[in-house]
Write an enzyme that holds these catalytic residues in place. Structure first.
Site, PDB file in Angstrom:
ATOM      1  N   SER A 141       0.858  -1.184   0.000  1.00 55.04           N
ATOM      2  CA  SER A 141       0.000   0.000   0.000  1.00 55.04           C
ATOM      3  C   SER A 141       0.890   1.229   0.000  1.00 55.04           C
ATOM      4  O   SER A 141       2.057   1.158   0.414  1.00 55.04           O
ATOM      5  CB  SER A 141      -0.875   0.008   1.260  1.00 55.04           C
ATOM      6  OG  SER A 141      -1.538   1.242   1.409  1.00 55.04           O
ATOM      7  N   TYR A 154      -1.656  -0.585  10.356  1.00 53.67           N
ATOM      8  CA  TYR A 154      -1.815  -0.952   8.950  1.00 53.67           C
ATOM      9  C   TYR A 154      -0.536  -0.634   8.173  1.00 53.67           C
ATOM     10  O   TYR A 154      -0.019  -1.472   7.442  1.00 53.67           O
ATOM     11  CB  TYR A 154      -3.016  -0.219   8.338  1.00 53.67           C
ATOM     12  CG  TYR A 154      -3.187  -0.490   6.865  1.00 53.67           C
ATOM     13  CD1 TYR A 154      -3.657  -1.725   6.424  1.00 53.67           C
ATOM     14  CD2 TYR A 154      -2.871   0.474   5.928  1.00 53.67           C
ATOM     15  CE1 TYR A 154      -3.806  -1.989   5.073  1.00 53.67           C
ATOM     16  CE2 TYR A 154      -3.016   0.222   4.572  1.00 53.67           C
ATOM     17  CZ  TYR A 154      -3.486  -1.005   4.143  1.00 53.67           C
ATOM     18  OH  TYR A 154      -3.625  -1.275   2.807  1.00 53.67           O
TER      19      TYR A 154
END
Length: 183
Positions: A141, A154
């Site tokens: 990501s 995350y």
């Protein structure tokens, strides 16, 4: 974009929605043979129907369970005799500030976003080493490059995916295996 994908055997985790489902559609349209795994079997079966896949081309797969990930890869080998690509796509992204202490969510993200990738690698690596070819695509990501408030855990999992992918790249050169990372 799907050039050269015809008849390639591609396993996709997290294939029931989002990037996984769209990738399956794109690759199937390009002639790839896809084998799909995700927790939501009803959605997988709907996607398989849409793509005209054999029911055996989908398998309920929770990437937190290494035996289920291995079973998904074994299904591809059983159906097609090899595996050319795995897309380690399954991921979770709950967001909260660290002081909220959502430790159960942290554990889930670590299990899915890191261990799920490792289990995918572990499932395909022996086959790809034997074949002396393959591609392992790990989904990271932008958060694996830049951290924002509420996204610390995350981002940490996605930084880990980057590190794992780089280490893998350095280790698998002798077998012509191509690790790829998507952020």
């Amino acid at each position: 974009m799907a050039q050269g994908i015809e008849n390639k055997i591609v396993v996709i985790t997290g294939a029931s929605s989002g990037l996984g489902a769209e990738t399956a559609r794109h690759l199937a349209k390009g002639g790839a043979k896809v084998v799909l795994g995700a927790r939501r079997l009803d959605r997988l079966e709907g996607l398989a129907s849409e793509l005209g896949l054999d029911a055996k081309a989908v398998l309920k797969t929770d990437v937190r369970d290494r035996d289920q990930v291995k079973a998904l890869v074994d299904r591809a080998i059983e159906l097609h005799g090899r595996i050319d690509v795995i897309l380690n796509n399954a991921g979770l992204m709950p967001s909260s500030m660290l002081d909220k202490l959502k430790i159960d969510e942290w554990d889930q993200m670590i299990d899915v976003n890191i261990k799920g990738v490792l289990y995918g690698i572990a499932a395909v690596l022996p086959h790809m080493q034997k074949q002396k070819s393959g591609q392992i695509i790990n989904v990271s990501s932008v958060a694996g490059h830049k951290v924002g408030p509420g996204g610390s855990v995350y981002a940490g999992t996605k930084w880990a995916v980057r590190a794992i992918s780089e280490g893998l790249r350095q280790e698998v050169k002798p077998w012509n295996i191509r690790p790829t990372i998507v952020s």
